[in-house]
Write a protein that holds these residues in place. Sequence first.
Motif, PDB file in Angstrom:
ATOM      1  N   PRO A 153      34.371 -67.030  24.347  1.00 34.36           N
ATOM      2  CA  PRO A 153      34.871 -68.370  24.729  1.00 34.36           C
ATOM      3  C   PRO A 153      34.500 -68.804  26.144  1.00 34.36           C
ATOM      4  N   VAL A 154      34.445 -67.877  27.124  1.00 35.86           N
ATOM      5  CA  VAL A 154      34.186 -68.364  28.497  1.00 35.86           C
ATOM      6  C   VAL A 154      32.844 -69.084  28.606  1.00 35.86           C
ATOM      7  N   PHE A 155      31.894 -68.714  27.727  1.00 34.02           N
ATOM      8  CA  PHE A 155      30.576 -69.353  27.799  1.00 34.02           C
ATOM      9  C   PHE A 155      30.546 -70.722  27.109  1.00 34.02           C
ATOM     10  N   THR A 156      31.643 -71.068  26.384  1.00 38.50           N
ATOM     11  CA  THR A 156      31.660 -72.384  25.713  1.00 38.50           C
ATOM     12  C   THR A 156      32.203 -73.483  26.636  1.00 38.50           C
ATOM     13  N   GLY A 157      32.557 -73.117  27.851  1.00 41.65           N
ATOM     14  CA  GLY A 157      33.118 -74.113  28.764  1.00 41.65           C
ATOM     15  C   GLY A 157      32.256 -74.322  29.998  1.00 41.65           C
ATOM     16  N   ILE A 158      32.692 -75.268  30.832  1.00 40.36           N
ATOM     17  CA  ILE A 158      32.054 -75.477  32.136  1.00 40.36           C
ATOM     18  C   ILE A 158      33.034 -74.991  33.198  1.00 40.36           C
ATOM     19  N   HIS A 159      32.500 -74.238  34.158  1.00 43.85           N
ATOM     20  CA  HIS A 159      33.313 -73.713  35.249  1.00 43.85           C
ATOM     21  C   HIS A 159      33.410 -74.762  36.343  1.00 43.85           C
ATOM     22  N   PHE A 160      34.643 -75.172  36.689  1.00 46.57           N
ATOM     23  CA  PHE A 160      34.889 -76.134  37.773  1.00 46.57           C
ATOM     24  C   PHE A 160      35.401 -75.348  38.973  1.00 46.57           C
ATOM     25  N   GLN A 161      34.918 -75.668  40.145  1.00 46.37           N
ATOM     26  CA  GLN A 161      35.417 -75.020  41.359  1.00 46.37           C
ATOM     27  C   GLN A 161      35.278 -75.993  42.532  1.00 46.37           C
ATOM     28  N   ILE A 162      36.306 -76.065  43.367  1.00 47.07           N
ATOM     29  CA  ILE A 162      36.186 -76.870  44.592  1.00 47.07           C
ATOM     30  C   ILE A 162      36.486 -75.973  45.771  1.00 47.07           C
ATOM     31  N   LEU A 163      35.495 -75.764  46.625  1.00 49.31           N
ATOM     32  CA  LEU A 163      35.653 -74.947  47.825  1.00 49.31           C
ATOM     33  C   LEU A 163      35.050 -75.713  48.988  1.00 49.31           C
ATOM     34  N   GLU A 164      35.771 -75.838  50.052  1.00 49.09           N
ATOM     35  CA  GLU A 164      35.296 -76.521  51.251  1.00 49.09           C
ATOM     36  C   GLU A 164      34.688 -77.891  50.933  1.00 49.09           C
ATOM     37  N   GLN A 165      35.439 -78.673  50.132  1.00 45.39           N
ATOM     38  CA  GLN A 165      35.031 -80.038  49.767  1.00 45.39           C
ATOM     39  C   GLN A 165      33.751 -80.112  48.948  1.00 45.39           C
ATOM     40  N   GLU A 166      33.334 -78.972  48.393  1.00 43.00           N
ATOM     41  CA  GLU A 166      32.174 -78.960  47.502  1.00 43.00           C
ATOM     42  C   GLU A 166      32.676 -78.733  46.079  1.00 43.00           C
ATOM     43  N   PHE A 167      32.458 -79.737  45.213  1.00 39.63           N
ATOM     44  CA  PHE A 167      32.846 -79.620  43.803  1.00 39.63           C
ATOM     45  C   PHE A 167      31.628 -79.065  43.053  1.00 39.63           C
ATOM     46  N   LYS A 168      31.817 -77.898  42.438  1.00 33.76           N
ATOM     47  CA  LYS A 168      30.696 -77.254  41.763  1.00 33.76           C
ATOM     48  C   LYS A 168      31.021 -77.077  40.283  1.00 33.76           C
ATOM     49  N   MET A 169      30.065 -77.470  39.413  1.00 30.76           N
ATOM     50  CA  MET A 169      30.185 -77.192  37.979  1.00 30.76           C
ATOM     51  C   MET A 169      29.064 -76.234  37.590  1.00 30.76           C
ATOM     52  N   VAL A 170      29.413 -75.235  36.782  1.00 29.44           N
ATOM     53  CA  VAL A 170      28.416 -74.267  36.296  1.00 29.44           C
ATOM     54  C   VAL A 170      28.607 -74.096  34.802  1.00 29.44           C
ATOM     55  N   ALA A 171      27.500 -74.073  34.066  1.00 27.52           N
ATOM     56  CA  ALA A 171      27.556 -73.772  32.630  1.00 27.52           C
ATOM     57  C   ALA A 171      26.438 -72.799  32.310  1.00 27.52           C
ATOM     58  N   THR A 172      26.735 -71.850  31.424  1.00 28.62           N
ATOM     59  CA  THR A 172      25.681 -70.922  30.997  1.00 28.62           C
ATOM     60  C   THR A 172      26.017 -70.360  29.624  1.00 28.62           C
ATOM     61  N   ASP A 173      24.980 -70.199  28.805  1.00 30.15           N
ATOM     62  CA  ASP A 173      25.156 -69.514  27.527  1.00 30.15           C
ATOM     63  C   ASP A 173      24.464 -68.150  27.572  1.00 30.15           C
ATOM     64  N   THR A 174      24.148 -67.668  28.753  1.00 32.99           N
ATOM     65  CA  THR A 174      23.469 -66.397  29.085  1.00 32.99           C
ATOM     66  C   THR A 174      21.944 -66.476  28.968  1.00 32.99           C
ATOM     67  N   HIS A 175      21.410 -67.477  28.226  1.00 29.60           N
ATOM     68  CA  HIS A 175      19.953 -67.647  28.188  1.00 29.60           C
ATOM     69  C   HIS A 175      19.497 -68.626  29.264  1.00 29.60           C
ATOM     70  N   ARG A 176      20.426 -69.462  29.699  1.00 29.66           N
ATOM     71  CA  ARG A 176      20.116 -70.493  30.677  1.00 29.66           C
ATOM     72  C   ARG A 176      21.384 -70.822  31.432  1.00 29.66           C
ATOM     73  N   LEU A 177      21.200 -71.426  32.586  1.00 29.65           N
ATOM     74  CA  LEU A 177      22.352 -71.754  33.431  1.00 29.65           C
ATOM     75  C   LEU A 177      22.057 -73.079  34.113  1.00 29.65           C
ATOM     76  N   ALA A 178      23.094 -73.925  34.258  1.00 32.51           N
ATOM     77  CA  ALA A 178      22.929 -75.171  34.998  1.00 32.51           C
ATOM     78  C   ALA A 178      24.056 -75.272  36.009  1.00 32.51           C
TER      79      ALA A 178
END
Lengths: 367, 367
Positions: A153-178
Amino acid sequence: MKFISTKDNLLYAIQTVQKAVSPKSLLPILSGILFKAYDNTLIVRATDLELGIECFLPVKVIETGEIVLPSKYIIDIIRRLPDTVIEFESNDYLNSITIKYKNSQANIHGFAADEFPMLPPLNDGFTFLISTSIFKKMLRQTIFATGTDENRPVFTGIHFQILEQEFKMVATDTHRLAMITEHLPLIKQELPGIIVPGKTLSELLKILNSTQDEEIKITVTENQIFFLLNEINIISRLIKGQYPNYHHVIPKDIIAKIKIKLSDFIQSVERASLLSSSISQHIRIDCENSDFIVISSNNEAGHIYEEIPVFFEGEALQIYFNSKYLMDALKAVDSEEIYLELSGPINPCLLRTEDRNYLSILLPVRP
Amino acid sequence: MKFISTKDNLLYAIQTVQKAVSPKSLLPILSGILFKAYDNTLIVRATDLELGIECFLPVKVIETGEIVLPSKYIIDIIRRLPDTVIEFESNDYLNSITIKYKNSQANIHGFAADEFPMLPPLNDGFTFLISTSIFKKMLRQTIFATGTDENRPVFTGIHFQILEQEFKMVATDTHRLAMITEHLPLIKQELPGIIVPGKTLSELLKILNSTQDEEIKITVTENQIFFLLNEINIISRLIKGQYPNYHHVIPKDIIAKIKIKLSDFIQSVERASLLSSSISQHIRIDCENSDFIVISSNNEAGHIYEEIPVFFEGEALQIYFNSKYLMDALKAVDSEEIYLELSGPINPCLLRTEDRNYLSILLPVRP
């Protein structure tokens, strides 16, 4: 319950919440849509227990009340109603509704609303505002890389994180990452890291494409995320689990760099993919120490040879990609030029924009 | 063979003839498209042995010749070529073609053209000209009533007949019938009656919708029909067999007549069909001696009651129709009002325009 509405308003609300309807649920009531009339407002709501969408409509309420109606029929009927004033009146004893238009009427059997699941209340949580256009762009550029395997399941979602005013989204299915990062100077707090279901975000993206809202208010609680628009609320569970440490897959030992016009690259890969083998879908990229790269593919029907002008520096190499994965990565890019950073024929390839705010990583395939 | 063409012209020609390609034929060459270059003209041709389509294109021919190329690949590749001048050069020894654009090229394996079936020559036959708009209208209003059962081939076609300057088309699948008559004062000869495959006419209709031709030249020989446009020829076999005598199914003992606004009728039937049983698809029409009729339907989800204003004369009756068949018949009508002539609850119902040039017959269903 009794209220009067126009066709178009109602159709918009139903089509919006429909995305959360669960047509194949074991609970028949979840294939329905809740209609609740009070204070000259109609709430239209659907949920599949993971995702809930509700829409608030101004209507003329004659009698408060609520009912759940089967989505399959109610959508088709409202879509085909004449453009006139429509009266809805429920029969609470029979759990049915009568829809009156001109001299005609439809009568639909439904469910008692008290069996319909409640949506979780909006408790205090981490709350921030973001411009709809920035948020849509971030989703569009990462969502393609989410996985579909429900066993991981963790790979079916997008990871949201905000650190030091930087909003970062990460997605990966292990073959690719954005990965995309946006600087949001107004956000002072930090969001340590949550995983939002890809399905929620893909439905949210469709809703955002049809609204005029300029800002979206996001609230994160322990188990839920709330997206609040003017007339629409979207509530989703979060995915539990530890998001993988993706930092170590970002290639560091770059041996070749290519700067290329994105539209040229996309068109060449599209053509080459037509003659890639239907099983492997491989295409080959030849990078020489020269001012162009060659993309080629072949199958039983023939072969294609595409020459594209580039700015190239580094070691010559040949690298193979799955053409569909490469196309997905390229189509998500939102700039005129793209930078490819290669770390070897079987090592991860980095695609990035000039400012490095957006990057995606693609694993090559073996020839 | 070697020629130079623009992308758009070639794509138009290929997409036009593609409708006659037979992708699943036992003869692999029939999944291909013939390209023949001569006299600064390119002929693009496909056939499934029953239907043949050819398109004539002005191109710059550098070397005459011909080749057959697999439709699946050639369409996709040409669609994705850049908008530039494209050079085609065949290798007659390898039966392959090289497509050159900018600095890139595709190479596709094909077949030797001499194995490709010839189209029948245009011999003398009954020839007439007809306005494209009239011909399209006639096809549109009848083609829905053709059958699909290949075991009864005469019902899969449209019957063409010209008698005393009246061009008549009739189609029936035995459950319904559509007939249209147009007066063509310039046609002096008579066409005793032929059956043209519905598939041919449905592809022809699509082609006519994308051409500018104002007239179409039709030639009928013993076994074939030729449709000649400026740049496109369509050749089809005729269906052999005796067309059924349809005159006796046209109802004569009319007991009730209804005049109704077509758009109102269509919208009501559409809504009523939403709540018709998914198996029977029945809807009921109640005709009383009054100024409206009632259309109703019901299934497990609910029921619909539609009142439509009409002009009514005759006996009161209740009649049931298959809602899909009724919709097909109504959507083919090209006038603001429609006349229903009923001859009883289980006898054929006649739908006609005011001038009686168009009529269709629909069998009611039993309740």
